[in-house]
Enzyme design. Structure first.
Site, mmCIF file in Angstrom:
data_model
loop_
_atom_site.group_PDB
_atom_site.id
_atom_site.type_symbol
_atom_site.label_atom_id
_atom_site.label_comp_id
_atom_site.label_asym_id
_atom_site.label_seq_id
_atom_site.Cartn_x
_atom_site.Cartn_y
_atom_site.Cartn_z
ATOM 1 N N ASP A 61 0.877 -1.172 0.000
ATOM 2 C CA ASP A 61 0.000 0.000 0.000
ATOM 3 C C ASP A 61 0.908 1.214 0.000
ATOM 4 O OD1 ASP A 61 -1.694 2.093 0.502
ATOM 5 O OD2 ASP A 61 -2.545 1.269 2.350
ATOM 6 N N ILE A 62 0.947 1.940 -1.111
ATOM 7 C CA ILE A 62 1.923 3.035 -1.204
ATOM 8 C C ILE A 62 1.608 4.177 -0.242
ATOM 9 C CG2 ILE A 62 2.490 2.435 -3.601
ATOM 10 C CD1 ILE A 62 1.136 5.150 -4.409
ATOM 11 N N ASN A 88 2.557 2.536 -10.781
ATOM 12 C CA ASN A 88 1.277 2.711 -11.471
ATOM 13 C C ASN A 88 0.161 3.140 -10.518
ATOM 14 O OD1 ASN A 88 -0.961 1.992 -13.518
ATOM 15 N ND2 ASN A 88 -1.381 0.652 -11.791
ATOM 16 N N PHE A 93 -10.480 11.557 -8.358
ATOM 17 C CA PHE A 93 -11.898 11.754 -8.060
ATOM 18 C C PHE A 93 -12.655 11.918 -9.372
ATOM 19 C CE2 PHE A 93 -10.014 12.800 -4.024
ATOM 20 C CZ PHE A 93 -10.985 12.486 -3.077
ATOM 21 N N LYS A 94 -13.885 11.432 -9.411
ATOM 22 C CA LYS A 94 -14.725 11.621 -10.593
ATOM 23 C C LYS A 94 -15.127 13.093 -10.700
ATOM 24 C CE LYS A 94 -15.586 7.154 -11.793
ATOM 25 N NZ LYS A 94 -14.303 6.547 -11.462
ATOM 26 N N TYR A 192 -5.944 16.383 -9.636
ATOM 27 C CA TYR A 192 -5.315 15.270 -10.366
ATOM 28 C C TYR A 192 -4.219 15.803 -11.289
ATOM 29 C CZ TYR A 192 -4.816 11.154 -13.367
ATOM 30 O OH TYR A 192 -4.306 10.088 -14.069
ATOM 31 N N GLY A 193 -4.534 16.856 -12.020
ATOM 32 C CA GLY A 193 -3.554 17.434 -12.942
ATOM 33 C C GLY A 193 -2.302 17.913 -12.234
ATOM 34 N N LYS A 196 -0.084 15.043 -11.165
ATOM 35 C CA LYS A 196 0.669 14.427 -12.264
ATOM 36 C C LYS A 196 1.734 15.377 -12.822
ATOM 37 C CE LYS A 196 -1.391 10.380 -12.310
ATOM 38 N NZ LYS A 196 -0.664 9.152 -11.920
#
Length: 275
Positions: A61-62, A88, A93-94, A192-193, A196
């Protein structure tokens, strides 16, 4: 000759499972599917076995530092190191999720940036000469970078940004979202952006460090975008299957022994992209 070993985080479904499947077919050595949930991880290994593919499982579990150090100790003791590491594991979130943005920022950056950084801190020293490290990032990180303020863009693209400075910027984003000040701070409205953007930048920093500290080891470290893939995370409308999404990460993981590039790059569709 020591047995070669490949390790994939978040390997029990989606792109991670597809990467493990491809490595089972193409990598000469032991392939470890890791996942935080033991039951799901072992189920995934069994599903591969039903396809005639032999993967092994290790719990990882990272988001749990003890889990990372336990796994690192296992691979050091059992194999003496690691030959392929594919980071990976990640979350998103949606779009319709009602969770407050500040919470989304904290949770998303914790896994996608800070926990992946912990993985690299503990596993990079184990990577053997000729090893390959692949961080699964996203083209969303590149588009997010272009929406950051000119000052932030300059830092993310600079050759002298340090891991400490980058971590500070990621923490600053989370802190500013809690005060509702991230946009004044030059950040776009995507946790999210940003996570990354941070991961791709971290990949470039660590690649430069490897070149400096282990110049003769021939280790190649890159970030990549698998594309828009039909997974629980990206949804059913995405054009690529998980197996198609695995193509670029696996290509980078299996770069031939005499390859010297790409290294410290952001790669999509097996091609180096501008950052």
């Amino acid at each position: 000759m020591a047995t070669r070993v490949a390790v994939v985080t978040g390997g029990n479904k989606g792109i991670g499972l597809a990467i493990v499947r491809a490595l089972c077919k193409q990598f000469q050595g032991d392939v470890f599917l890791t996942a935080r949930d033991q039951g799901r991880g072992q189920e995934a290994v069994q599903s591969l076995a039903s396809e005639g593919l032999a993967a092994q499982f290790h719990q990882l579990d990272i988001d749990d530092l003890k889990s990372i150090t336990t796994a690192a100790a296992f691979f050091k003791e059992t194999y003496g190191g690691v030959d392929v590491l594919i980071n990976n594991a990640g979350i998103a979130f949606k779009g319709a999720d009602k969770t407050p943005f500040a919470t989304q920022a904290e949770v998303t950056l914790r896994t996608n940036f800070f926990s992946t950084r912990n993985m690299l801190t503990h596993f990079l020293p184990l990577v053997r000469p000729g090893g390959r490290v692949v961080n699964v990032s996203s083209f969303v990180g590149a588009t997010t970078l272009n929406k950051c303020s000119p000052a932030l863009q300059q830092r993310f693209r600079s050759d002298d940004i340090t891991e400490e400075e980058l971590s500070g910027l990621m923490q600053q984003f989370v802190f500013q979202t809690q005060k509702g000040e991230h946009q004044q701070g030059g950040w776009p409205e995507t946790a999210y952006g940003v996570s990354k953007t941070g991961l791709t930048t971290l990949s470039m920093i660590l690649a430069r460090r490897l070149s400096k500290e282990r110049p003769n080891d021939g280790i190649l470290l890159n970030a990549c975008c698998p594309g828009w893939v039909r997974t629980d995370m990206a949804g059913p409308k995405a054009p690529k299957s998980p197996d198609e999404g695995a193509v670029t990460p696996v290509y980078l993981a299996l770069l031939p022994p005499d390859a010297t590039e790409p290294h410290g790059k952001f790669v999509s569709e097996k091609e180096v992209q501008q950052w």
